[in-house]
Design a protein around this motif. Structure first.
Motif, PDB file in Angstrom:
ATOM      1  N   LEU A 191       0.830  -1.206   0.000  1.00  0.00           N
ATOM      2  CA  LEU A 191       0.000   0.000   0.000  1.00  0.00           C
ATOM      3  C   LEU A 191       0.863   1.254   0.000  1.00  0.00           C
ATOM      4  O   LEU A 191       0.543   2.234  -0.684  1.00  0.00           O
ATOM      5  CB  LEU A 191      -0.928  -0.006   1.219  1.00  0.00           C
ATOM      6  CG  LEU A 191      -1.992  -1.111   1.262  1.00  0.00           C
ATOM      7  CD1 LEU A 191      -2.773  -1.046   2.560  1.00  0.00           C
ATOM      8  CD2 LEU A 191      -2.934  -0.995   0.062  1.00  0.00           C
ATOM      9  N   LEU A 194       2.163   2.298  -3.414  1.00  0.00           N
ATOM     10  CA  LEU A 194       1.246   2.865  -4.399  1.00  0.00           C
ATOM     11  C   LEU A 194       1.590   4.320  -4.704  1.00  0.00           C
ATOM     12  O   LEU A 194       1.355   4.795  -5.810  1.00  0.00           O
ATOM     13  CB  LEU A 194      -0.204   2.763  -3.890  1.00  0.00           C
ATOM     14  CG  LEU A 194      -0.801   1.350  -3.908  1.00  0.00           C
ATOM     15  CD1 LEU A 194      -2.137   1.328  -3.194  1.00  0.00           C
ATOM     16  CD2 LEU A 194      -0.944   0.847  -5.344  1.00  0.00           C
ATOM     17  N   ALA A 196       2.238   8.718  -3.671  1.00  0.00           N
ATOM     18  CA  ALA A 196       1.433   9.912  -3.389  1.00  0.00           C
ATOM     19  C   ALA A 196       0.500  10.256  -4.546  1.00  0.00           C
ATOM     20  O   ALA A 196      -0.641  10.692  -4.327  1.00  0.00           O
ATOM     21  CB  ALA A 196       2.360  11.092  -3.089  1.00  0.00           C
ATOM     22  N   TYR A 198      -0.960   8.340  -6.681  1.00  0.00           N
ATOM     23  CA  TYR A 198      -2.135   7.456  -6.661  1.00  0.00           C
ATOM     24  C   TYR A 198      -3.130   7.902  -5.604  1.00  0.00           C
ATOM     25  O   TYR A 198      -4.332   7.978  -5.858  1.00  0.00           O
ATOM     26  CB  TYR A 198      -1.699   6.014  -6.401  1.00  0.00           C
ATOM     27  CG  TYR A 198      -2.851   5.106  -6.036  1.00  0.00           C
ATOM     28  CD1 TYR A 198      -3.710   4.617  -7.014  1.00  0.00           C
ATOM     29  CD2 TYR A 198      -3.105   4.772  -4.702  1.00  0.00           C
ATOM     30  CE1 TYR A 198      -4.785   3.804  -6.678  1.00  0.00           C
ATOM     31  CE2 TYR A 198      -4.170   3.960  -4.363  1.00  0.00           C
ATOM     32  CZ  TYR A 198      -5.007   3.481  -5.351  1.00  0.00           C
ATOM     33  OH  TYR A 198      -6.080   2.687  -5.013  1.00  0.00           O
ATOM     34  N   TRP A 199      -2.650   8.196  -4.392  1.00  0.00           N
ATOM     35  CA  TRP A 199      -3.558   8.579  -3.315  1.00  0.00           C
ATOM     36  C   TRP A 199      -4.224   9.918  -3.592  1.00  0.00           C
ATOM     37  O   TRP A 199      -5.362  10.156  -3.154  1.00  0.00           O
ATOM     38  CB  TRP A 199      -2.812   8.605  -1.980  1.00  0.00           C
ATOM     39  CG  TRP A 199      -2.434   7.224  -1.534  1.00  0.00           C
ATOM     40  CD1 TRP A 199      -1.187   6.681  -1.483  1.00  0.00           C
ATOM     41  CD2 TRP A 199      -3.328   6.189  -1.095  1.00  0.00           C
ATOM     42  NE1 TRP A 199      -1.232   5.382  -1.045  1.00  0.00           N
ATOM     43  CE2 TRP A 199      -2.535   5.049  -0.795  1.00  0.00           C
ATOM     44  CE3 TRP A 199      -4.711   6.120  -0.922  1.00  0.00           C
ATOM     45  CZ2 TRP A 199      -3.091   3.862  -0.330  1.00  0.00           C
ATOM     46  CZ3 TRP A 199      -5.265   4.933  -0.472  1.00  0.00           C
ATOM     47  CH2 TRP A 199      -4.468   3.824  -0.179  1.00  0.00           C
ATOM     48  N   GLN A 200      -3.574  10.789  -4.340  1.00  0.00           N
ATOM     49  CA  GLN A 200      -4.216  12.035  -4.756  1.00  0.00           C
ATOM     50  C   GLN A 200      -5.390  11.741  -5.702  1.00  0.00           C
ATOM     51  O   GLN A 200      -6.456  12.347  -5.588  1.00  0.00           O
ATOM     52  CB  GLN A 200      -3.198  12.951  -5.444  1.00  0.00           C
ATOM     53  CG  GLN A 200      -2.209  13.595  -4.492  1.00  0.00           C
ATOM     54  CD  GLN A 200      -1.187  14.445  -5.225  1.00  0.00           C
ATOM     55  OE1 GLN A 200      -0.759  14.125  -6.344  1.00  0.00           O
ATOM     56  NE2 GLN A 200      -0.773  15.535  -4.612  1.00  0.00           N
ATOM     57  N   VAL A 202      -7.133   8.997  -5.742  1.00  0.00           N
ATOM     58  CA  VAL A 202      -8.196   8.417  -4.915  1.00  0.00           C
ATOM     59  C   VAL A 202      -8.954   9.512  -4.174  1.00  0.00           C
ATOM     60  O   VAL A 202     -10.193   9.482  -4.079  1.00  0.00           O
ATOM     61  CB  VAL A 202      -7.599   7.391  -3.931  1.00  0.00           C
ATOM     62  CG1 VAL A 202      -8.650   6.955  -2.917  1.00  0.00           C
ATOM     63  CG2 VAL A 202      -7.072   6.183  -4.693  1.00  0.00           C
ATOM     64  N   ALA A 203      -8.232  10.506  -3.642  1.00  0.00           N
ATOM     65  CA  ALA A 203      -8.892  11.605  -2.935  1.00  0.00           C
ATOM     66  C   ALA A 203      -9.844  12.357  -3.863  1.00  0.00           C
ATOM     67  O   ALA A 203     -10.975  12.690  -3.485  1.00  0.00           O
ATOM     68  CB  ALA A 203      -7.840  12.557  -2.358  1.00  0.00           C
ATOM     69  N   ALA A 320      -4.549  -1.533  -6.496  1.00  0.00           N
ATOM     70  CA  ALA A 320      -4.883  -0.118  -6.674  1.00  0.00           C
ATOM     71  C   ALA A 320      -6.346   0.066  -7.046  1.00  0.00           C
ATOM     72  O   ALA A 320      -7.046   0.928  -6.477  1.00  0.00           O
ATOM     73  CB  ALA A 320      -3.980   0.497  -7.750  1.00  0.00           C
ATOM     74  N   VAL A 323      -8.615  -0.807  -3.881  1.00  0.00           N
ATOM     75  CA  VAL A 323      -8.692   0.256  -2.877  1.00  0.00           C
ATOM     76  C   VAL A 323      -9.496   1.430  -3.411  1.00  0.00           C
ATOM     77  O   VAL A 323     -10.338   2.012  -2.695  1.00  0.00           O
ATOM     78  CB  VAL A 323      -7.271   0.701  -2.475  1.00  0.00           C
ATOM     79  CG1 VAL A 323      -7.320   1.937  -1.575  1.00  0.00           C
ATOM     80  CG2 VAL A 323      -6.539  -0.435  -1.771  1.00  0.00           C
ATOM     81  N   PHE A 324      -9.262   1.779  -4.654  1.00  0.00           N
ATOM     82  CA  PHE A 324     -10.012   2.861  -5.304  1.00  0.00           C
ATOM     83  C   PHE A 324     -11.514   2.587  -5.252  1.00  0.00           C
ATOM     84  O   PHE A 324     -12.319   3.452  -4.870  1.00  0.00           O
ATOM     85  CB  PHE A 324      -9.520   2.984  -6.754  1.00  0.00           C
ATOM     86  CG  PHE A 324     -10.419   3.768  -7.669  1.00  0.00           C
ATOM     87  CD1 PHE A 324     -10.405   5.154  -7.671  1.00  0.00           C
ATOM     88  CD2 PHE A 324     -11.264   3.112  -8.555  1.00  0.00           C
ATOM     89  CE1 PHE A 324     -11.227   5.876  -8.527  1.00  0.00           C
ATOM     90  CE2 PHE A 324     -12.077   3.821  -9.417  1.00  0.00           C
ATOM     91  CZ  PHE A 324     -12.067   5.210  -9.402  1.00  0.00           C
TER      92      PHE A 324
END
Length: 378
Positions: A191, A194, A196, A198-200, A202-203, A320, A323-324
């Motif tokens: 995790l 993945l 930053a 990717y997490w942006q 997702v946000a 990915a 989680v998305f």
């Protein structure tokens, strides 16, 4: 496409069936729809990670499509709300199992320079099924004189065919090549890897999903104008046709320009759709709102999938996408429950006006959040 035909033949009628035949409240419809989609999203996390661990996608996709096909006969056999809810949840479990491995497979096979177009095309084909199903439901509701159960029985056939096509005709490309093997699904180091960017993404996706709710509320809104039950699936037909026609061109365009800019256009379209549906003085205006909703979907769903593929490591794409889908599914649950509560407490206009307000808020947030342009050669 075949599974979408089967599912949408049922889902196009299910909210109306629950409200008009079983006496279910609108709030309950929102909770059921939201929980069903959230269930699918939770399962996608584990199936996506497992597909990375195994290095193969087809097996899990086949299990997911098989479970969904097996649930279809439960809908016509169900004689209570509890059975319908159970069938809906099991069906969504099947969707959850197949979703992330299928998307990861598309990402594995698509040329990097055509990734946006590839996901746009996949979304278009999905959506062809999504409007073919309601069209068949309309014809069959007319033919069977508004017999919901008869239509549900016919929907079993394309579901079974979908599973058969996958098992017999789709070739497994083999184990994916990985540089950092995933030792076990959902490990903390996987995790963390993945990244930053990717997490942006997702946000951004969570914010967009909070700004909309289940399409079941579109059906219920149009019903308020006195549309006959057998014609109500036209709501999903109109939305899905616009969605299908826009997804591929928008996806192809996103390969040549900034995807975030196109997402902002999608949110503007959602604001307009909500306002039109809230203030519709007539059925004709309500149809315009439905079409704008479909256009918003075309300007968002394929783009978000492409952005996940852009930013995730190739050996972690299943994780990915899982989680998305989990986080956006939870967002959809919250949005649908709130929409149902607003509808029961204050009426349909309040539901859509709240959606417009949050969409406008989300648009302002997207203008602040900047996802750095990814390397699309991976």
């Amino acid at each position: 496409m075949l599974m979408d035909i089967s599912s949408e033949m049922i889902h196009a009628l299910l909210p109306i069936y629950m409200v008009t035949v079983l006496g279910t409240s609108t709030l309950a419809v929102g909770i059921i729809e939201g929980l069903a989609e959230a269930t699918a999203s939770i399962v996608k996390v584990f199936s996506g990670a497992l597909s990375d661990w195994l290095g193969r996608r087809k097996l899990l996709a086949a299990v997911g499509y098989g479970i969904a096909a097996c649930t279809k006969p439960i809908f016509p056999l169900a004689n209570s709300l509890e059975w319908l809810v159970a069938a809906r949840f099991i069906d969504r479990v099947g969707k959850g199992i197949r979703g992330a491995p299928r998307d990861a497979l598309v990402a594995d096979l698509a040329p990097p320079e055509l990734r946006g177009a590839s996901f746009g095309l996949r979304q278009t084909l999905d959506t062809v099924g999504a409007f073919t199903g309601p069209l068949l439901a309309i014809v069959l509701m007319w033919h069977f004189a508004n017999d919901f159960r008869a239509v549900f029985w016919v929907a079993v056939l394309p579901g079974v065919l979908s599973f058969a096509v996958l098992v017999l005709a789709v070739k497994d490309p083999g184990a994916t090549a990985v540089r950092h093997p995933v030792r076990f699904p959902l490990r903390s180091e996987a995790l963390a890897r993945l990244g930053a960017r990717y997490w942006q993404v997702v946000a951004v996706s969570v914010v967009l999903t909070l700004a909309r709710f289940s399409e079941a509320f579109l059906l219920l809104r149009v019903q308020e104008f006195g549309v006959a039950p057998y014609l109500l699936p036209f709501v999903l037909v109109v939305m899905s046709v616009v969605y299908a026609l826009s997804s591929y061109p928008v996806g192809a365009l996103s390969d040549r320009m900034d995807r975030m800019t196109l997402l902002q256009v999608g949110l503007v379209l959602l604001v307009l759709a909500d306002l039109v549906l809230a203030w519709s003085p007539s059925l004709a205006v309500a149809w315009l709102g439905v079409a704008l909703w479909g256009l918003h979907m075309g300007f968002s769903q394929g783009l978000l999938a492409a952005m996940v593929a852009d930013t995730a490591a190739p050996d972690l794409r299943g994780t990915a996408f899982g989680v998305f889908n989990l986080l956006t599914g939870v967002s959809l649950l919250v949005a649908s429950v709130v929409a149902g509560w607003l509808w029961d407490a204050f009426g349909a206009p309040a539901t859509f006006l709240a959606g417009a307000a949050f969409s406008a808020f989300a648009l302002g947030g997207l203008r602040i959040i900047k996802v750095r342009a990814p390397d699309r050669t991976a």
